[in-house]
Design a protein around this motif. Structure first.
Motif, PDB file in Angstrom:
ATOM      1  N   ALA A   1       0.831  -1.208   0.000  1.00 37.01           N
ATOM      2  CA  ALA A   1       0.000   0.000   0.000  1.00 37.01           C
ATOM      3  C   ALA A   1       0.863   1.255   0.000  1.00 37.01           C
ATOM      4  O   ALA A   1       0.540   2.249  -0.666  1.00 37.01           O
ATOM      5  CB  ALA A   1      -0.928  -0.006   1.216  1.00 37.01           C
ATOM      6  N   ALA A   2       1.990   1.225   0.737  1.00 34.15           N
ATOM      7  CA  ALA A   2       2.899   2.375   0.729  1.00 34.15           C
ATOM      8  C   ALA A   2       3.507   2.583  -0.652  1.00 34.15           C
ATOM      9  O   ALA A   2       3.874   3.704  -1.012  1.00 34.15           O
ATOM     10  CB  ALA A   2       3.999   2.170   1.768  1.00 34.15           C
ATOM     11  N   TYR A   3       3.601   1.522  -1.440  1.00 40.18           N
ATOM     12  CA  TYR A   3       4.155   1.628  -2.792  1.00 40.18           C
ATOM     13  C   TYR A   3       3.107   2.090  -3.793  1.00 40.18           C
ATOM     14  O   TYR A   3       3.384   2.934  -4.657  1.00 40.18           O
ATOM     15  CB  TYR A   3       4.707   0.266  -3.207  1.00 40.18           C
ATOM     16  N   TYR A   4       1.872   1.556  -3.670  1.00 39.93           N
ATOM     17  CA  TYR A   4       0.861   1.781  -4.706  1.00 39.93           C
ATOM     18  C   TYR A   4      -0.147   2.880  -4.375  1.00 39.93           C
ATOM     19  O   TYR A   4      -0.631   3.566  -5.271  1.00 39.93           O
ATOM     20  CB  TYR A   4       0.071   0.490  -4.935  1.00 39.93           C
ATOM     21  N   HIS A   5      -0.523   3.021  -3.098  1.00 39.40           N
ATOM     22  CA  HIS A   5      -1.705   3.830  -2.795  1.00 39.40           C
ATOM     23  C   HIS A   5      -1.502   5.292  -3.201  1.00 39.40           C
ATOM     24  O   HIS A   5      -0.454   5.887  -2.940  1.00 39.40           O
ATOM     25  CB  HIS A   5      -2.052   3.757  -1.304  1.00 39.40           C
ATOM     26  N   PRO A   6      -2.502   5.898  -3.827  1.00 37.83           N
ATOM     27  CA  PRO A   6      -2.343   7.279  -4.325  1.00 37.83           C
ATOM     28  C   PRO A   6      -2.113   8.309  -3.225  1.00 37.83           C
ATOM     29  O   PRO A   6      -1.446   9.316  -3.456  1.00 37.83           O
ATOM     30  CB  PRO A   6      -3.653   7.540  -5.083  1.00 37.83           C
ATOM     31  N   ASP A   7      -2.668   8.085  -2.026  1.00 39.55           N
ATOM     32  CA  ASP A   7      -2.444   9.043  -0.944  1.00 39.55           C
ATOM     33  C   ASP A   7      -0.964   9.121  -0.586  1.00 39.55           C
ATOM     34  O   ASP A   7      -0.414  10.212  -0.372  1.00 39.55           O
ATOM     35  CB  ASP A   7      -3.252   8.640   0.295  1.00 39.55           C
ATOM     36  N   VAL A   8      -0.313   7.961  -0.495  1.00 38.67           N
ATOM     37  CA  VAL A   8       1.112   7.943  -0.168  1.00 38.67           C
ATOM     38  C   VAL A   8       1.930   8.495  -1.334  1.00 38.67           C
ATOM     39  O   VAL A   8       2.902   9.226  -1.135  1.00 38.67           O
ATOM     40  CB  VAL A   8       1.567   6.514   0.187  1.00 38.67           C
ATOM     41  N   ALA A   9       1.529   8.148  -2.549  1.00 41.20           N
ATOM     42  CA  ALA A   9       2.239   8.661  -3.728  1.00 41.20           C
ATOM     43  C   ALA A   9       2.146  10.183  -3.790  1.00 41.20           C
ATOM     44  O   ALA A   9       3.127  10.868  -4.142  1.00 41.20           O
ATOM     45  CB  ALA A   9       1.667   8.039  -4.997  1.00 41.20           C
ATOM     46  N   LEU A  10       0.983  10.736  -3.450  1.00 41.50           N
ATOM     47  CA  LEU A  10       0.821  12.192  -3.442  1.00 41.50           C
ATOM     48  C   LEU A  10       1.721  12.824  -2.383  1.00 41.50           C
ATOM     49  O   LEU A  10       2.380  13.837  -2.641  1.00 41.50           O
ATOM     50  CB  LEU A  10      -0.642  12.542  -3.188  1.00 41.50           C
ATOM     51  N   ALA A  11       1.747  12.240  -1.183  1.00 36.35           N
ATOM     52  CA  ALA A  11       2.610  12.775  -0.124  1.00 36.35           C
ATOM     53  C   ALA A  11       4.077  12.698  -0.525  1.00 36.35           C
ATOM     54  O   ALA A  11       4.863  13.620  -0.238  1.00 36.35           O
ATOM     55  CB  ALA A  11       2.375  11.999   1.177  1.00 36.35           C
ATOM     56  N   ARG A  12       4.450  11.621  -1.214  1.00 32.74           N
ATOM     57  CA  ARG A  12       5.838  11.481  -1.659  1.00 32.74           C
ATOM     58  C   ARG A  12       6.178  12.552  -2.709  1.00 32.74           C
ATOM     59  O   ARG A  12       7.284  13.130  -2.697  1.00 32.74           O
ATOM     60  CB  ARG A  12       6.053  10.079  -2.213  1.00 32.74           C
ATOM     61  N   ALA A  13       5.239  12.834  -3.604  1.00 30.86           N
ATOM     62  CA  ALA A  13       5.461  13.877  -4.603  1.00 30.86           C
ATOM     63  C   ALA A  13       5.571  15.254  -3.941  1.00 30.86           C
ATOM     64  O   ALA A  13       6.402  16.085  -4.335  1.00 30.86           O
ATOM     65  CB  ALA A  13       4.334  13.873  -5.631  1.00 30.86           C
ATOM     66  N   GLU A  14       4.744  15.501  -2.933  1.00 31.79           N
ATOM     67  CA  GLU A  14       4.819  16.774  -2.208  1.00 31.79           C
ATOM     68  C   GLU A  14       6.154  16.913  -1.481  1.00 31.79           C
ATOM     69  O   GLU A  14       6.728  18.007  -1.406  1.00 31.79           O
ATOM     70  CB  GLU A  14       3.656  16.875  -1.224  1.00 31.79           C
ATOM     71  N   ALA A  15       6.656  15.785  -0.944  1.00 35.07           N
ATOM     72  CA  ALA A  15       7.966  15.818  -0.282  1.00 35.07           C
ATOM     73  C   ALA A  15       9.076  16.114  -1.286  1.00 35.07           C
ATOM     74  O   ALA A  15      10.015  16.871  -0.984  1.00 35.07           O
ATOM     75  CB  ALA A  15       8.223  14.493   0.431  1.00 35.07           C
ATOM     76  N   ASP A  16       8.976  15.526  -2.469  1.00 35.52           N
ATOM     77  CA  ASP A  16       9.968  15.821  -3.517  1.00 35.52           C
ATOM     78  C   ASP A  16       9.917  17.295  -3.911  1.00 35.52           C
ATOM     79  O   ASP A  16      10.960  17.916  -4.191  1.00 35.52           O
ATOM     80  CB  ASP A  16       9.725  14.935  -4.737  1.00 35.52           C
ATOM     81  N   GLU A  17       8.707  17.837  -3.960  1.00 31.43           N
ATOM     82  CA  GLU A  17       8.566  19.260  -4.291  1.00 31.43           C
ATOM     83  C   GLU A  17       9.246  20.139  -3.250  1.00 31.43           C
ATOM     84  O   GLU A  17       9.949  21.110  -3.586  1.00 31.43           O
ATOM     85  CB  GLU A  17       7.074  19.603  -4.391  1.00 31.43           C
ATOM     86  N   MET A  18       9.066  19.800  -1.973  1.00 29.61           N
ATOM     87  CA  MET A  18       9.690  20.586  -0.919  1.00 29.61           C
ATOM     88  C   MET A  18      11.210  20.404  -0.910  1.00 29.61           C
ATOM     89  O   MET A  18      11.951  21.337  -0.603  1.00 29.61           O
ATOM     90  CB  MET A  18       9.108  20.195   0.443  1.00 29.61           C
ATOM     91  N   SER A  19      11.675  19.211  -1.265  1.00 24.03           N
ATOM     92  CA  SER A  19      13.123  19.000  -1.358  1.00 24.03           C
ATOM     93  C   SER A  19      13.713  19.822  -2.490  1.00 24.03           C
ATOM     94  O   SER A  19      14.835  20.350  -2.379  1.00 24.03           O
ATOM     95  CB  SER A  19      13.422  17.512  -1.569  1.00 24.03           C
ATOM     96  N   ALA A  20      12.972  19.938  -3.598  1.00 29.70           N
ATOM     97  CA  ALA A  20      13.450  20.760  -4.711  1.00 29.70           C
ATOM     98  C   ALA A  20      13.535  22.232  -4.304  1.00 29.70           C
ATOM     99  O   ALA A  20      14.371  22.981  -4.840  1.00 29.70           O
ATOM    100  CB  ALA A  20      12.534  20.594  -5.914  1.00 29.70           C
ATOM    101  N   ALA A  21      12.694  22.645  -3.355  1.00 26.19           N
ATOM    102  CA  ALA A  21      12.728  24.040  -2.912  1.00 26.19           C
ATOM    103  C   ALA A  21      14.028  24.370  -2.196  1.00 26.19           C
ATOM    104  O   ALA A  21      14.387  25.551  -2.089  1.00 26.19           O
ATOM    105  CB  ALA A  21      11.534  24.323  -1.994  1.00 26.19           C
ATOM    106  N   ILE A  22      14.740  23.338  -1.694  1.00 26.83           N
ATOM    107  CA  ILE A  22      16.031  23.597  -1.057  1.00 26.83           C
ATOM    108  C   ILE A  22      17.011  24.164  -2.076  1.00 26.83           C
ATOM    109  O   ILE A  22      17.799  25.071  -1.775  1.00 26.83           O
ATOM    110  CB  ILE A  22      16.576  22.301  -0.415  1.00 26.83           C
ATOM    111  N   LYS A  23      16.973  23.626  -3.298  1.00 29.00           N
ATOM    112  CA  LYS A  23      17.857  24.146  -4.346  1.00 29.00           C
ATOM    113  C   LYS A  23      17.569  25.623  -4.621  1.00 29.00           C
ATOM    114  O   LYS A  23      18.482  26.428  -4.825  1.00 29.00           O
ATOM    115  CB  LYS A  23      17.684  23.337  -5.623  1.00 29.00           C
ATOM    116  N   THR A  24      16.287  25.957  -4.633  1.00 31.79           N
ATOM    117  CA  THR A  24      15.917  27.365  -4.852  1.00 31.79           C
ATOM    118  C   THR A  24      16.450  28.242  -3.725  1.00 31.79           C
ATOM    119  O   THR A  24      16.974  29.341  -3.968  1.00 31.79           O
ATOM    120  CB  THR A  24      14.389  27.493  -4.946  1.00 31.79           C
TER     121      THR A  24
END
Length: 436
Positions: free
Chosen positions: A62-85
């Motif tokens: 479920a942590a691999y497939y479920h859309p809620d977790v996938a969305l949270a993972r994408a949001e975390a990647d977005e915030m990590s990208a903000a470090i570069k900015t």
């Protein structure tokens, strides 16, 4: 200039289109399996590549497939990208302004050439404070991934428990229905012989009808339980039906230590740690606004050619800190207070959830123990009646009645165990950790 333009263009990132196709995403979902290469690799990384398909292993899927977790993972990647900015230094600014004199009176060229480069210099450590804020925000986002993953596990456990309870009830109720049929046959024979009244036969038929309806309810819950489990894992129903499920972890009711349980819930829950990181981000934001009281410098070396003269210049500019950045500082202080209150409010909410979950778990465990004792007594009474039937002391109908009572006790025991397991799940959710 052409060479400079080529260098700048070479450093640019090109845009790549990535359209979304509803048909392709629907087809991708239909092809999801529990043994796909991506799932196998993920389970290997989590050291769960082998084993039965129990709550823990399905929760990882479920942590691999479920859309809620996938969305949270994408949001975390977005915030990590903000470090570069946040780490980026401001770009220098180049200005070039040639001029032409239409009424030239001097013997020199009518063209005036001027160029400047403005180099911004951040002061008071603004860049490092901005980076600290972005790092804290990224950490908060990563903890939200853990919190969403736990929510996915909670749904998987609830669906597994419902399916397990339904399947066990089907097994018990099918046995009970056979006993009711047997009792009705014996009562019919005795009524025809005049040994019992029609009322007793009617009561037996009513009990049989109740057992049939309960069996149909259990069958309905088993059918919907598989669908709920598939939805909780984030896979098609066929993927769940293709594997053998292991419910052994739902048959234990471990002891709990209130002190360690409370300490873990109030200090280690992922949502609390996320709010703690949000508070750290608010602190860094306040430090940044305080640093903005000190103006940044802009150094501007330049050159111009005017009437045969090569003139060099060096300019320095800065904003005058007349307002002291008081408004943004006040806002940042208020945001920090809000982040603090949000953390304390969540911690207080967890206190209440934990108190309720602990009380419910203790009470449901006691109820399950009582139900187990009653089921044992009913089985003992049935065994005693069987020996009496073998000795010719009571009729076979009496044995069937005792067996029905034992079956009812087993159904009640199963219901009590499911209730206790549900309470255990609520306690795990209050802790965001498994009971061992």
């Amino acid at each position: 200039m052409p060479m400079l333009s080529l260098v700048l263009l070479a450093a640019c990132t090109a845009y790549r289109s990535k359209p979304i196709s509803p048909e392709e995403s629907a087809a991708d979902f239909a092809q999801r399996r529990l043994d796909s290469p991506g799932v196998r690799k993920f389970l290997e990384e989590q050291k769960a590549s082998r084993g039965a398909w129990n709550v823990d292993r399905l929760s990882l899927v479920a942590a691999y497939y479920h859309p809620d977790v996938a969305l949270a993972r994408a949001e975390a990647d977005e915030m990590s990208a903000a470090i570069k900015t946040a780490e980026m230094r401001p770009n220098p600014v180049f200005t070039f302004g040639p001029q032409f004199a239409g009424n030239r009176v001097s013997p020199y060229t009518p063209w005036f050439i001027a160029g400047n480069v403005f180099i911004p210099i951040e002061t008071a450590g603004k860049r490092s404070k901005r980076t600290q804020q972005a790092i804290a925000a990224a950490e908060a986002a990563r903890w939200r991934v853990s919190s969403r993953a736990w929510a996915a596990r909670s749904r998987v456990r609830a669906a597994m428990l419902e399916l397990h309870g339904a399947r066990e009830n089907i097994r018990l109720l099918e046995t009970e229905q056979k006993l009711h049929d047997e009792a009705i046959k014996k009562l019919t024979a005795q009524m025809e012989a005049g040994d019992v009244s029609p009322f007793e036969l009617t009561q037996a038929r009513l009990m049989l009808n109740r057992a049939r309806l309960a069996l149909q309810d259990a069958q309905r819950l088993a059918a919907t339980g598989e669908a709920k489990l598939a939805a909780a894992v984030g896979v098609p129903l066929s993927a769940i039906r293709s594997v053998s499920l292991d419910f052994s972890s739902l048959q234990r009711l471990p002891d709990v230590s209130e002190s360690s349980t409370r300490r873990h819930a109030l200090t280690q829950r992922a949502d609390l740690l996320s709010l703690l990181a949000d508070y750290a981000a608010a602190e860094s934001a306040l430090k940044l606004e305080i640093a903005k009281q000190y103006p940044d410098l802009r150094i501007g070396p330049g050159f111009d050619y005017n009437q045969g003269q090569n003139r060099w210049q060096l300019g320095v500019s800065l904003d005058l800190p007349v307002n002291g950045n008081r408004g943004p500082i006040a806002q940042a202080e208020a945001r920090r207070v809000t982040a603090e209150k949000r953390f304390l409010a969540q911690q207080n909410t967890i206190q209440g959830e934990l108190d309720i979950a602990l009380a419910a778990y203790r009470a449901s465990r006691a109820k399950a123990s009582t139900a187990a004792l009653l089921a044992q007594e009913a089985r003992a009474a049935s065994d005693t009646t069987k020996r009496m039937v073998d000795a010719g002391q009571v009729s076979a109908l009496e044995l069937t009645r005792r067996q029905i009572e034992a079956s009812n006790a087993n159904v009640a025991l199963m219901a009590a165990n499911i209730e206790a397991q549900s309470a255990a799940g609520a306690l795990e959710d209050a802790m965001q950790a498994t009971l061992r």
